[in-house]
Design an enzyme around this catalytic site. Structure first.
Site, PDB file in Angstrom:
ATOM      1  N   THR A 149       0.822  -1.207   0.000  1.00 19.45           N
ATOM      2  CA  THR A 149       0.000   0.000   0.000  1.00 19.45           C
ATOM      3  C   THR A 149       0.862   1.266   0.000  1.00 19.45           C
ATOM      4  O   THR A 149       2.012   1.248   0.446  1.00 19.45           O
ATOM      5  CB  THR A 149      -0.889  -0.006   1.269  1.00 19.45           C
ATOM      6  OG1 THR A 149      -1.417   1.287   1.497  1.00 19.45           O
ATOM      7  CG2 THR A 149      -0.083  -0.374   2.510  1.00 19.45           C
ATOM      8  N   ASP A 150       0.282   2.361  -0.454  1.00 20.01           N
ATOM      9  CA  ASP A 150       0.993   3.646  -0.393  1.00 20.01           C
ATOM     10  C   ASP A 150       1.037   4.202   1.026  1.00 20.01           C
ATOM     11  O   ASP A 150       1.758   5.153   1.310  1.00 20.01           O
ATOM     12  CB  ASP A 150       0.366   4.669  -1.353  1.00 20.01           C
ATOM     13  CG  ASP A 150      -1.085   5.019  -1.026  1.00 20.01           C
ATOM     14  OD1 ASP A 150      -1.666   4.381  -0.113  1.00 20.01           O
ATOM     15  OD2 ASP A 150      -1.645   5.916  -1.681  1.00 20.01           O
ATOM     16  N   GLU A 151       0.248   3.587   1.931  1.00 19.28           N
ATOM     17  CA  GLU A 151       0.193   4.126   3.293  1.00 19.28           C
ATOM     18  C   GLU A 151       1.515   3.958   4.028  1.00 19.28           C
ATOM     19  O   GLU A 151       1.751   4.612   5.041  1.00 19.28           O
ATOM     20  CB  GLU A 151      -0.960   3.482   4.070  1.00 19.28           C
ATOM     21  CG  GLU A 151      -2.275   3.706   3.344  1.00 19.28           C
ATOM     22  CD  GLU A 151      -3.514   3.370   4.147  1.00 19.28           C
ATOM     23  OE1 GLU A 151      -3.455   3.397   5.372  1.00 19.28           O
ATOM     24  OE2 GLU A 151      -4.548   3.114   3.506  1.00 19.28           O
ATOM     25  N   TYR A 174      -1.585  -0.480  11.052  1.00 23.18           N
ATOM     26  CA  TYR A 174      -1.736  -1.157   9.757  1.00 23.18           C
ATOM     27  C   TYR A 174      -0.559  -0.836   8.841  1.00 23.18           C
ATOM     28  O   TYR A 174       0.120  -1.723   8.324  1.00 23.18           O
ATOM     29  CB  TYR A 174      -3.057  -0.747   9.088  1.00 23.18           C
ATOM     30  CG  TYR A 174      -3.103  -1.064   7.598  1.00 23.18           C
ATOM     31  CD1 TYR A 174      -3.084  -2.382   7.155  1.00 23.18           C
ATOM     32  CD2 TYR A 174      -3.142  -0.042   6.642  1.00 23.18           C
ATOM     33  CE1 TYR A 174      -3.101  -2.680   5.788  1.00 23.18           C
ATOM     34  CE2 TYR A 174      -3.170  -0.327   5.278  1.00 23.18           C
ATOM     35  CZ  TYR A 174      -3.152  -1.655   4.863  1.00 23.18           C
ATOM     36  OH  TYR A 174      -3.160  -1.938   3.523  1.00 23.18           O
ATOM     37  N   LYS A 178       2.486  -3.206   7.366  1.00 27.13           N
ATOM     38  CA  LYS A 178       2.711  -3.411   5.922  1.00 27.13           C
ATOM     39  C   LYS A 178       4.129  -2.969   5.553  1.00 27.13           C
ATOM     40  O   LYS A 178       4.797  -3.593   4.732  1.00 27.13           O
ATOM     41  CB  LYS A 178       1.674  -2.642   5.085  1.00 27.13           C
ATOM     42  CG  LYS A 178       0.275  -3.198   5.111  1.00 27.13           C
ATOM     43  CD  LYS A 178       0.146  -4.602   4.509  1.00 27.13           C
ATOM     44  CE  LYS A 178       0.303  -4.625   3.007  1.00 27.13           C
ATOM     45  NZ  LYS A 178       0.004  -5.983   2.454  1.00 27.13           N
TER      46      LYS A 178
HETATM   47  P1  NAD Z   1      -9.230  -7.642   2.468  1.00 26.34           P
HETATM   48  O1  NAD Z   1      -9.185  -7.393   3.927  1.00 26.34           O
HETATM   49  O2  NAD Z   1     -10.503  -7.439   1.721  1.00 26.34           O
HETATM   50  O3  NAD Z   1      -8.767  -9.158   2.170  1.00 26.34           O
HETATM   51  C1  NAD Z   1      -7.732  -9.779   2.862  1.00 26.34           C
HETATM   52  C2  NAD Z   1      -7.871 -11.293   2.658  1.00 26.34           C
HETATM   53  O4  NAD Z   1      -6.762 -11.929   3.292  1.00 26.34           O
HETATM   54  C3  NAD Z   1      -9.143 -11.890   3.273  1.00 26.34           C
HETATM   55  O5  NAD Z   1      -9.760 -12.760   2.358  1.00 26.34           O
HETATM   56  C4  NAD Z   1      -8.645 -12.644   4.499  1.00 26.34           C
HETATM   57  O6  NAD Z   1      -9.442 -13.791   4.802  1.00 26.34           O
HETATM   58  C5  NAD Z   1      -7.244 -13.044   4.023  1.00 26.34           C
HETATM   59  N1  NAD Z   1      -6.308 -13.288   5.124  1.00 26.34           N
HETATM   60  C6  NAD Z   1      -6.074 -12.499   6.210  1.00 26.34           C
HETATM   61  N2  NAD Z   1      -5.137 -13.045   6.989  1.00 26.34           N
HETATM   62  C7  NAD Z   1      -4.739 -14.194   6.385  1.00 26.34           C
HETATM   63  C8  NAD Z   1      -3.776 -15.195   6.683  1.00 26.34           C
HETATM   64  N3  NAD Z   1      -3.013 -15.123   7.799  1.00 26.34           N
HETATM   65  N4  NAD Z   1      -3.619 -16.230   5.833  1.00 26.34           N
HETATM   66  C9  NAD Z   1      -4.371 -16.316   4.709  1.00 26.34           C
HETATM   67  N5  NAD Z   1      -5.318 -15.407   4.378  1.00 26.34           N
HETATM   68  C10 NAD Z   1      -5.489 -14.361   5.202  1.00 26.34           C
HETATM   69  O7  NAD Z   1      -8.058  -6.765   1.857  1.00 26.34           O
HETATM   70  P2  NAD Z   1      -7.941  -6.067   0.418  1.00 26.34           P
HETATM   71  O8  NAD Z   1      -8.517  -4.711   0.492  1.00 26.34           O
HETATM   72  O9  NAD Z   1      -8.396  -7.009  -0.631  1.00 26.34           O
HETATM   73  O10 NAD Z   1      -6.354  -5.895   0.335  1.00 26.34           O
HETATM   74  C11 NAD Z   1      -5.539  -6.954  -0.170  1.00 26.34           C
HETATM   75  C12 NAD Z   1      -4.074  -6.534  -0.070  1.00 26.34           C
HETATM   76  O11 NAD Z   1      -3.870  -5.350  -0.813  1.00 26.34           O
HETATM   77  C13 NAD Z   1      -3.613  -6.226   1.362  1.00 26.34           C
HETATM   78  O12 NAD Z   1      -2.313  -6.738   1.526  1.00 26.34           O
HETATM   79  C14 NAD Z   1      -3.610  -4.719   1.433  1.00 26.34           C
HETATM   80  O13 NAD Z   1      -2.638  -4.252   2.329  1.00 26.34           O
HETATM   81  C15 NAD Z   1      -3.278  -4.353   0.000  1.00 26.34           C
HETATM   82  N6  NAD Z   1      -3.811  -3.066  -0.464  1.00 26.34           N
HETATM   83  C16 NAD Z   1      -5.122  -2.750  -0.304  1.00 26.34           C
HETATM   84  C17 NAD Z   1      -5.610  -1.529  -0.784  1.00 26.34           C
HETATM   85  C18 NAD Z   1      -7.063  -1.154  -0.657  1.00 26.34           C
HETATM   86  O14 NAD Z   1      -7.422  -0.018  -0.982  1.00 26.34           O
HETATM   87  N7  NAD Z   1      -7.941  -2.045  -0.242  1.00 26.34           N
HETATM   88  C19 NAD Z   1      -4.741  -0.626  -1.426  1.00 26.34           C
HETATM   89  C20 NAD Z   1      -3.392  -0.989  -1.581  1.00 26.34           C
HETATM   90  C21 NAD Z   1      -2.947  -2.211  -1.103  1.00 26.34           C
HETATM   91  P1  TYD Z   2     -10.582   3.859   4.496  1.00 25.16           P
HETATM   92  O1  TYD Z   2     -11.572   3.394   3.483  1.00 25.16           O
HETATM   93  O2  TYD Z   2     -10.611   3.242   5.856  1.00 25.16           O
HETATM   94  O3  TYD Z   2      -9.144   3.708   3.820  1.00 25.16           O
HETATM   95  P2  TYD Z   2      -7.687   4.213   4.354  1.00 25.16           P
HETATM   96  O4  TYD Z   2      -7.787   4.566   5.766  1.00 25.16           O
HETATM   97  O5  TYD Z   2      -6.874   2.985   4.129  1.00 25.16           O
HETATM   98  O6  TYD Z   2      -7.299   5.362   3.475  1.00 25.16           O
HETATM   99  O7  TYD Z   2     -10.738   5.412   4.659  1.00 25.16           O
HETATM  100  C1  TYD Z   2     -10.586   6.298   3.570  1.00 25.16           C
HETATM  101  C2  TYD Z   2     -10.694   7.705   4.103  1.00 25.16           C
HETATM  102  O8  TYD Z   2     -12.023   7.913   4.598  1.00 25.16           O
HETATM  103  C3  TYD Z   2      -9.771   7.970   5.284  1.00 25.16           C
HETATM  104  O9  TYD Z   2      -9.278   9.311   5.185  1.00 25.16           O
HETATM  105  C4  TYD Z   2     -10.660   7.835   6.506  1.00 25.16           C
HETATM  106  C5  TYD Z   2     -12.013   8.281   5.986  1.00 25.16           C
HETATM  107  N1  TYD Z   2     -13.200   7.631   6.607  1.00 25.16           N
HETATM  108  C6  TYD Z   2     -14.236   8.407   7.104  1.00 25.16           C
HETATM  109  O10 TYD Z   2     -14.195   9.653   7.056  1.00 25.16           O
HETATM  110  N2  TYD Z   2     -15.320   7.786   7.647  1.00 25.16           N
HETATM  111  C7  TYD Z   2     -15.406   6.435   7.739  1.00 25.16           C
HETATM  112  O11 TYD Z   2     -16.414   5.905   8.284  1.00 25.16           O
HETATM  113  C8  TYD Z   2     -14.342   5.638   7.202  1.00 25.16           C
HETATM  114  C9  TYD Z   2     -14.393   4.145   7.264  1.00 25.16           C
HETATM  115  C10 TYD Z   2     -13.254   6.285   6.640  1.00 25.16           C
END
Ligand code: NAD
Ligand code: TYD
Length: 376
Positions: A149-151, A174, A178
């Protein structure tokens, strides 16, 4: 021979008869979309999905996928015996690691689960994968793609972008966990020559996202006419990317990326949270026939801010564009509307993921612990 080697380095996966890819965390949001996308664009490939099915995972997301090209295995990436067995049995050309605890707010409430999965279990996965790779004689066409992630870069001021050389400066449990996992992956690459790649992507949105994240949470609350909790002043900026664009970028890195390299992925769609919420209100009001007298914007409540809340994320995706030829295809406004339509059309999916555990989280995060702020 020289020519063949050169070709292999560019795109080894396409040279296999029927490559098998192990995807971890494939029952979550991005993993589900990635598996569907890859099976679609690469008809000769087979995917094994290793997922522990935490609250965020849902095996039913992929229940309709043809079993000839898809296998689901329930298990933990930290279970070395299981992973070693799977690697020996499946002989995959790549492992794509999505498995993680992924929600910032949950990491604030319970950080240890994030260390356990994102740090320790990832290290165990790396151990298992590297040992298998060594035992198989270091196959030149194997890849380990770590999805991050970019975070990890922390917060930007009003100017500037994250590049691949920006120093890590994570703010939340988090993002710190990461960041640790990214460091481990790079250490495995530098120390052991393990062929790993890392991607750092901005905020995704689209189908199958668990409704604890901003966009799906707001969509469902608007539909149900519940309050819309905007943290702080709502001016925090995220760089939104449609999940299919992310999946295309990951497929590109898998096929063309150079081991040892990191690629930033972003949509160039910076939006303040409050503007996203306004857009969602308007899109849904149009679809639900709510006139100006019933505008969903009246449901917005500014609540107390997230501790350590990063102000702005923005990605410079120049490297992946220049070196691998990827660029996003979807415009934010259209893809946001498509996402709204997906949630409206998938009521049973929404009901199935909003279990008792989900209700407990909503009460914990938005109940007495997040008192309303006086910003409004
Ligand atoms: P998500 O929470 O929807 O899915 C995570 C999945 O991993 C789930 O299916 C969960 O059951 C599985 N999991 C958790 N712990 C596990 C373990 N120990 N062994 C096997 N499986 C396990 O997450 P997401 O939003 O799909 O994100 C997927 C990846 O992409 C993450 O690594 C996250 O950091 C990264 N990412 C997410 C975003 C975003 O905006 N959602 C952006 C950039 C990067
Ligand atoms: P989120 O979807 O949790 O992603 P991330 O924290 O990984 O960026 O949140 C996106 C943005 O929205 C973040 O600035 C926090 C804000 N946010 C709210 O204002 N209200 C909410 O209920 C949630 C879940 C997030």
């Amino acid at each position: 021979m020289g020519g063949m080697m050169e070709k292999k380095a560019i795109n080894p996966l396409l040279e296999q008869q029927m490559p098998t890819i192990i995807v971890t965390g494939g029952a979550g949001f991005i993993g589900t979309n990635f598996i569907r996308h890859l099976l679609d664009i690469r008809p000769g490939w087979r995917i094994v999905n290793l997922d522990a099915l935490t609250y965020a995972g849902n095996a039913a997301n992929l229940a309709d996928v043809a079993p000839a090209r898809y296998r689901f295995v329930r298990g933990d990436i930290g279970d070395e015996t299981l992973v070693r067995g799977l690697l020996a049995e499946e002989r995959p050309q790549a492992v794509v690691n999505f498995a993680a605890e992924s929600h910032v707010d949950r990491s604030i409430v319970g950080p240890l689960a994030f260390v356990e999965t994102n740090v320790l279990a990832t290290a165990r996965l790396l151990l298992a994968c590297r040992n298998d790779w060594e035992e198989k004689g270091r196959p030149a066409d194997f890849r380990f793609l770590h999805v991050s992630t970019d975070e990890v870069f922390g917060s930007l001021g009003p100017e500037g972008y994250f590049t691949e050389t920006t120093a890590y400066d994570p703010s939340s449990p988090y993002s710190a966990s990461k960041a640790a996992s990214d460091h481990l992956v790079r250490a495995w690459q530098r120390t052991y020559g393990f062929p790993a790649l890392v991607t750092n992507c901005s905020n995704n949105y689209g189908p199958y996202q668990f409704p604890e994240k901003l966009i799906p949470l707001m969509i469902l609350n608007i539909v149900e006419e519940k309050e819309l909790p905007v943290y702080g002043d709502g001016r925090n900026v995220r760089d939104w990317l449609y999940v299919i664009d992310h999946c295309e970028a990951l497929a590109t890195v898998l096929e063309k990326g150079v081991p040892g390299e990191t690629y930033n992925i972003g949509g160039g769609a910076e939006r303040a949270n409050i503007d996203v919420v306004h857009q969602l209100c308007d899109l849904l009001d149009e679809r639900l026939g709510r006139g100006p007298d019933r505008s969903s914007r009246s449901l917005i409540r500014h609540v107390s801010d997230r501790p350590g809340h990063d102000r702005r994320y923005a990605i410079d995706a120049g490297k992946i564009q220049r070196e691998l030829g990827w660029r996003p295809r979807f415009a934010f406004e259209q893809a946001l509307a498509a996402t709204v339509d997906w949630y409206l059309a998938h009521g049973p999916w929404v009901d199935s993921v909003r279990s008792g555990e989900y209700r407990k989280w909503i009460d914990l995060n938005y109940g007495a612990t997040r008192a309303r702020a006086d910003i409004n």
